[in-house]
Design a protein around this motif. Structure first.
Motif: not given
Length: 432
Positions: A315-316, A322
């Motif tokens: 997840d950025k 993720f």
């Protein structure tokens, strides 16, 4: 012997200072060696010494701005003094990059988030260091923390050539500096003169299939003495002169293909092979744990284990793993098996075709001295964390951390390298 007092007093001659800059620098470098701490703590140590230091704490902070202005001149002066008093061997020039962190939340123009050596999330500053053939620091340069290691080599080498006029130099660096652009630069690209040589490590795993086949084929390998391998050998070596194609980025941004003549020295060491195997087993163990328990891990804790996991994404925003629908985390067994082929193998590339193989390896191993300088600066001299925040004061802090290992190296040299920096510091701290 270095006459730093003469240099510092001359530089302060036309300044309106109410304090002695030489005394302040002396206290900062001596305490950096004996009792590394903040500037405030260093000031509190001032009465421990035979010399009477007649200045206040606020004078130290004011002097730091002055030291920042004369930092490059000071490095040049020290080098000139070493040349005249001891002699200096600059036929080899070792390069490496490290960084040091700041325990702050906000970044600025210099202190930025990047790849910290110990994977800390704090903002950092990059420091590139050049060292002569005797292991004595020659020159350093600071870069913003988000500067990639590979972007520091050419600026530092240019500065060394211009400021110190070392003549032809063989640059020695690890894989982070082994780029086609650097080789092109050293061979005289973009310049009219000053052609230099190189001894760089080279990634076998990232090499061409033809090169990998050469490495893994037993033909041509000998023992250290150039004799045929006997059963149960634990070391082997071979070399060749090869024409290699490199892709160079020109000033206008275009790519140009070039052919270079290069010596490639390949060797295998059983001890290194066992070490690599043990390290990879630990990484694989972690990779399997990540696959089994992805919620326990995130991008900052995964590190090298992600190499052996298929379908892993993060997840950025949060850095959490993720889990995409329909895509399971899978252990990459093929990747692990491919990497295992090259355990214990190393390659060093050089511009010096006539240089003996063992000499090239010996030169490259000298790079460990520059790593020792970083180790001394970071552990024994506590260069990090840094307790000043302004850019000029950071520069001055690093200058004191540069002078201190120079002094330690010269003491080692004068005592025939019989003592480690740690032993010298321990000995000096027993004197009263």
């Amino acid at each position: 012997e270095l006459e730093l007092d003469r240099f510092l007093n001359n530089k302060a001659r036309h300044e309106n200072f109410e304090y002695n800059t030489d005394s302040i620098m002396k206290l900062l470098t001596i305490t950096r060696i004996l009792h590394p701490a903040s500037k405030k703590k260093s000031y509190e140590f001032k009465d421990m010494f035979f010399e009477r230091f007649n200045f206040e704490l606020y004078d130290i902070y004011r002097a730091l701005s002055h030291f920042s202005k004369i930092g490059t001149e000071c490095q040049r002066f020290i080098s000139d003094q070493i040349i005249s008093k001891y002699g200096r061997n600059t036929t080899l020039m070792y390069f490496d990059v490290t960084n040091f962190h700041f325990e702050i939340d906000k970044t600025d123009d210099l202190r930025k988030r990047g790849k910290e050596k110990n994977n800390r999330p704090d903002p950092i500053v990059q420091m590139a260091l050049a060292m002569d053939a005797d292991g004595i620091p020659l020159y350093y340069k600071l870069f913003p923390g988000n500067t990639h290691d590979s972007k520091t080599f050419i600026p530092v080498f240019k500065d060394v050539c211009v400021r110190f006029s070392p003549g032809r130099v063989i640059a020695v660096a690890d894989m982070g500096s082994t780029s086609s652009n650097h080789i092109f630069f050293l061979k005289g690209g973009h310049r009219d003169k000053c052609v230099n040589g190189y001894v760089f490590s080279f990634s076998i795993r990232k090499g061409s299939e033809k090169f990998k086949k050469y490495v893994l084929t037993d033909t041509g390998y000998t023992d250290r003495d150039g004799k045929a391998l006997k059963e149960g050998y634990n070391y082997k070596i071979k070399s060749r002169i090869e024409v290699r194609e490199i892709q160079v980025t020109m000033k206008n941004g275009s790519q140009k293909s070039m052919l270079i003549d290069e010596k490639q020295v390949v060797f295998w060491n059983e001890k290194y092979a066992k070490k690599a195997r043990t390290e990879r087993e630990e990484i694989i163990k972690k990779a399997l744990d990540i696959i089994a328990n992805p919620k326990k891990h995130n991008k900052s804790t995964v590190h090298g284990a992600a190499t052996y996991i298929k379908n892993i994404t993060f997840d950025k925003k949060t850095g959490e793993i993720f889990e995409e629908p329909g895509k399971q985390l899978i252990y990459d067994e093929e990747k692990a098996a491919e990497d295992a082929k090259y355990d214990g193998y190393y390659c060093i590339i050089s511009s010096e075709p006539e240089m003996p193989d063992q000499r090239i390896i010996e030169i490259y191993r000298g790079l460990s001295d520059i790593e020792d300088n970083f180790k001394v600066s970071k552990s024994d001299l506590d260069i990090r964390p840094v307790h000043v925040s302004r850019e000029d004061r950071i520069n001055a802090h690093v200058l004191t951390c540069f002078i201190s290992p120079v002094l330690l190296r010269l003491i080692q040299q004068k005592t025939d390298y019989r003592f480690t920096p740690e032993q010298i510091i321990a000995c000096l701290n027993t004197i009263r």
